[in-house]
Design an enzyme around this catalytic site. Structure first.
Site, mmCIF file in Angstrom:
data_model
loop_
_atom_site.group_PDB
_atom_site.id
_atom_site.type_symbol
_atom_site.label_atom_id
_atom_site.label_comp_id
_atom_site.label_asym_id
_atom_site.label_seq_id
_atom_site.Cartn_x
_atom_site.Cartn_y
_atom_site.Cartn_z
ATOM 1 N N CYS A 77 39.211 6.100 15.464
ATOM 2 C CA CYS A 77 37.804 6.613 15.195
ATOM 3 C C CYS A 77 37.116 5.102 16.140
ATOM 4 O O CYS A 77 37.696 3.734 16.112
ATOM 5 C CB CYS A 77 37.593 5.817 13.634
ATOM 6 S SG CYS A 77 35.582 5.659 13.173
ATOM 7 N N CYS A 191 32.960 9.164 20.263
ATOM 8 C CA CYS A 191 33.686 9.693 18.965
ATOM 9 C C CYS A 191 34.824 10.415 19.403
ATOM 10 O O CYS A 191 34.875 11.732 20.049
ATOM 11 C CB CYS A 191 32.343 10.113 18.050
ATOM 12 S SG CYS A 191 32.750 10.730 16.630
HETATM 13 N N1 DGL Z 1 36.029 9.904 14.319
HETATM 14 C C1 DGL Z 1 34.726 8.447 14.192
HETATM 15 C C2 DGL Z 1 34.391 8.046 15.472
HETATM 16 O O1 DGL Z 1 35.437 8.144 16.539
HETATM 17 C C3 DGL Z 1 33.541 8.599 14.330
HETATM 18 C C4 DGL Z 1 32.887 10.004 13.462
HETATM 19 C C5 DGL Z 1 31.961 9.660 11.869
HETATM 20 O O2 DGL Z 1 32.507 9.499 11.010
HETATM 21 O O3 DGL Z 1 30.708 9.166 11.708
HETATM 22 O O4 DGL Z 1 33.515 7.736 15.727
#
Ligand code: DGL
Length: 272
Positions: A77, A191
């Site tokens: 993330c 993301c």
């Molecule tokens: N998957 C996440 C990232 O790589 C974030 C998504 C979220 O929770 O807003 O930033």
């Protein structure tokens, strides 16, 4: 051996985005026992205030490390990594691999010099992200695009809902820049949710670009750190998927998780 047992490799995200990294980790380290953790009660991380998110993620890891004694943790993330990676490394002995915007490879591959970073609103605001641009992409024209709803579209897709293409097109439009006869040629998917929308992104793009997904690079780094003497997982699985709000996992999402080899779903442990 219980699911997720044997000092697993733990993969963490706010939701389903980390599955894009899990798929590459499976290829890179086929013997590893995996525990996938989705903080779906906290989703979206892109909307959290920094101090609150830092404390929240550190506290979740108190519980996870206490329960699983992982050999390696992958923060799949960008929104969490760009904020709390240093804190996690300082607090725990287990090694952490993070996921941060692929700005360096983007700067190396662009030929027009126009690069866009598509991320959550929080990731585009991070000092960490600005630092990467200053260090590696100072010679490029970098457009930061904080997308409010793209991660939720990816969540909806895996939960079996149709993707709203009008919303998706509006979210990515600012990433396509034309300037002095040149066009954006490289878009960083900063993301981990966004590669789940790859088909829709390609269909909505006003012109073709390279979409940079760092998942394979993260998996390679995890493989480098994965101990050669680690016991292989007992049989083909099942690996374990933990959700902080398991009651929100729909039947369609269960089916999607099964395609990633995650057939057992449980609540994430709280701090002892
Ligand atoms: N998957 C996440 C990232 O790589 C974030 C998504 C979220 O929770 O807003 O930033």
């Amino acid at each position: 051996m219980p699911a997720g047992g044997g000092n697993p490799l733990l993969i963490f995200d706010s939701g389903v985005g980390g599955l894009t990294v899990l798929a590459e980790i499976r290829r890179a380290i086929p013997g590893a026992s995996l525990v996938y953790v989705a903080d779906n009660a906290g989703f979206p991380y892109g909307a959290w205030e920094e101090a609150a998110l830092t404390g929240h993620v550190v506290e979740l890891f108190e519980g996870l490390i206490g329960r699983f004694s992982p050999r390696l943790c992958v923060i799949a993330c960008n929104t969490a990594s760009t904020l709390v990676l240093a804190r996690l490394r300082a607090r725990f002995v287990v090694p952490f691999v993070g996921t941060v915007p692929a700005i360096k490879p983007a700067a190396e591959r662009t030929t027009t010099g126009l690069v866009s970073v598509l991320a959550t609103p929080a990731t585009v605001e991070r000092d960490y992200t600005r630092g990467l641009i200053g260090k590696y992409a100072y010679q490029c024209r970098v457009t930061l695009v904080g997308a409010e709803r793209l991660a939720a579209l990816a969540e909806a897709k895996l939960a079996g809902a149709p993707v709203d293409r009008a919303v998706l097109s509006a979210e990515i439009a600012p990433a396509f820049v034309e300037e002095q006869g040149k066009r954006t040629d490289t878009v960083v998917l900063a993301c981990t949710h966004y590669p789940l929308l790859m088909d829709e992104l390609q269909a909505a793009a006003p012109w073709p670009v390279a979409w940079l997904n760092p998942a394979d690079a993260i998996a390679r780094r995890a493989a480098e750190l994965w101990p050669a003497d680690a016991a292989p997982a007992a049989g083909p699985g099942p690996d374990l998927a933990l959700f902080t709000a398991p009651e929100r996992v729909s039947a369609a999402l269960r089916a999607a998780l099964a395609t990633y080899g995650l057939r057992e779903i449980a609540p994430a442990p709280a701090k002892d």
